[in-house]
Design a protein around this motif. Structure first.
Motif, PDB file in Angstrom:
ATOM      1  N   CYS A 133       0.859  -1.191   0.000  1.00 65.13           N
ATOM      2  CA  CYS A 133       0.000   0.000   0.000  1.00 65.13           C
ATOM      3  C   CYS A 133       0.891   1.236   0.000  1.00 65.13           C
ATOM      4  O   CYS A 133       1.824   1.322   0.801  1.00 65.13           O
ATOM      5  N   GLY A 135       0.153   4.040   1.052  1.00 66.31           N
ATOM      6  CA  GLY A 135      -0.104   4.846   2.234  1.00 66.31           C
ATOM      7  C   GLY A 135       0.526   4.272   3.484  1.00 66.31           C
ATOM      8  O   GLY A 135       1.418   4.857   4.075  1.00 66.31           O
ATOM      9  N   CYS A 136       0.068   3.065   3.890  1.00 64.34           N
ATOM     10  CA  CYS A 136       0.528   2.495   5.151  1.00 64.34           C
ATOM     11  C   CYS A 136       1.677   1.517   4.959  1.00 64.34           C
ATOM     12  O   CYS A 136       2.302   1.110   5.928  1.00 64.34           O
ATOM     13  N   CYS A 145      -5.201  -3.133   4.137  1.00 63.45           N
ATOM     14  CA  CYS A 145      -4.696  -1.777   4.262  1.00 63.45           C
ATOM     15  C   CYS A 145      -5.221  -1.141   5.556  1.00 63.45           C
ATOM     16  O   CYS A 145      -6.378  -1.301   5.914  1.00 63.45           O
ATOM     17  N   ARG A 146      -4.323  -0.416   6.260  1.00 64.18           N
ATOM     18  CA  ARG A 146      -4.725   0.203   7.527  1.00 64.18           C
ATOM     19  C   ARG A 146      -4.881   1.717   7.403  1.00 64.18           C
ATOM     20  O   ARG A 146      -5.032   2.417   8.399  1.00 64.18           O
ATOM     21  N   CYS A 147      -4.766   2.223   6.221  1.00 62.69           N
ATOM     22  CA  CYS A 147      -4.782   3.675   6.050  1.00 62.69           C
ATOM     23  C   CYS A 147      -6.006   4.318   6.720  1.00 62.69           C
ATOM     24  O   CYS A 147      -5.892   5.276   7.443  1.00 62.69           O
TER      25      CYS A 147
HETATM   26 ZN   LIG Z   1      -2.815   1.445   3.361  1.00 57.78          ZN
END
Ligand SMILES: [Zn+2]
Ligand SMILES: [Zn+2]
Length: 169
Positions: A133, A135-136, A145-147
């Motif tokens: 990902c 982002g994260c 994904c943990r965003c």
């Molecule tokens: Zn993410």
């Protein structure tokens, strides 16, 4: 490994198998040295109706790194190669011709070039690798994904403000 084919050259029907190991650890691909294990080469030189043919297979297990998720993984790799061995080049021949030097063929060199040509330009741990990902940074093959879930409360407030701005437009 060099093979002297003098006897095979003049004996239609004659053939000789070969088997050897090749060390290609020094080869670099994209800054890596994926050919960390010995390459096993198997093949045969054969006189077919006066034409000397050489065919070989070279295989190893590569220490690969996925271009998308950066995971290290083992990748089985086998390349096949065949050519005609000749004492001199005949201009009208389209086939892949390798010239003999003093009745010898450098099988290591043939296997080496075949292996280099057979290396993939892109390396993926699987054709549908989801990658990391942006982002994260989680590996999306293994984790979700943990965003969205892990937004810093201060950033969440900012996001709300930005949302309002957006709505005013
Ligand atoms: Zn993410
Ligand atoms: Zn991957």
């Amino acid at each position: 490994m060099r093979l002297n084919v003098n006897k095979l050259l003049h004996t239609p029907g004659a053939g000789q198998d070969f088997h050897f190991q090749l060390d290609l650890r020094e080869l670099e691909f994209g800054g890596m040295h994926p050919i960390s294990r010995p390459v096993a080469v198997d093949g045969r030189v054969e006189n077919r109706a006066g034409v000397l043919t050489c065919s070989l297979q070279a295989s190893t297990v590569l220490a690969s790194v996925c271009d998308r998720c950066l995971d290290a993984f083992d990748e089985e790799k086998t390349v096949s190669y065949s050519c005609v061995l000749a004492e001199e080049r005949q201009s009208e021949d389209n086939e892949d011709i390798v010239l003999l030097e003093h009745d010898e063929v450098d099988l290591s060199e043939l296997a080496r070039s075949a292996f280099i040509l057979g290396m993939d330009t892109k390396t993926l741990c699987s054709p549908d690798c989801k990658g990391l990902c942006g982002g994260c940074g989680v590996n999306l093959n293994r984790e979700a994904c943990r965003c969205k879930k892990q937004i810093d409360p201060r950033l969440a407030a900012l996001a709300k403000l930005l949302d309002k701005d957006g709505a005013a437009d």
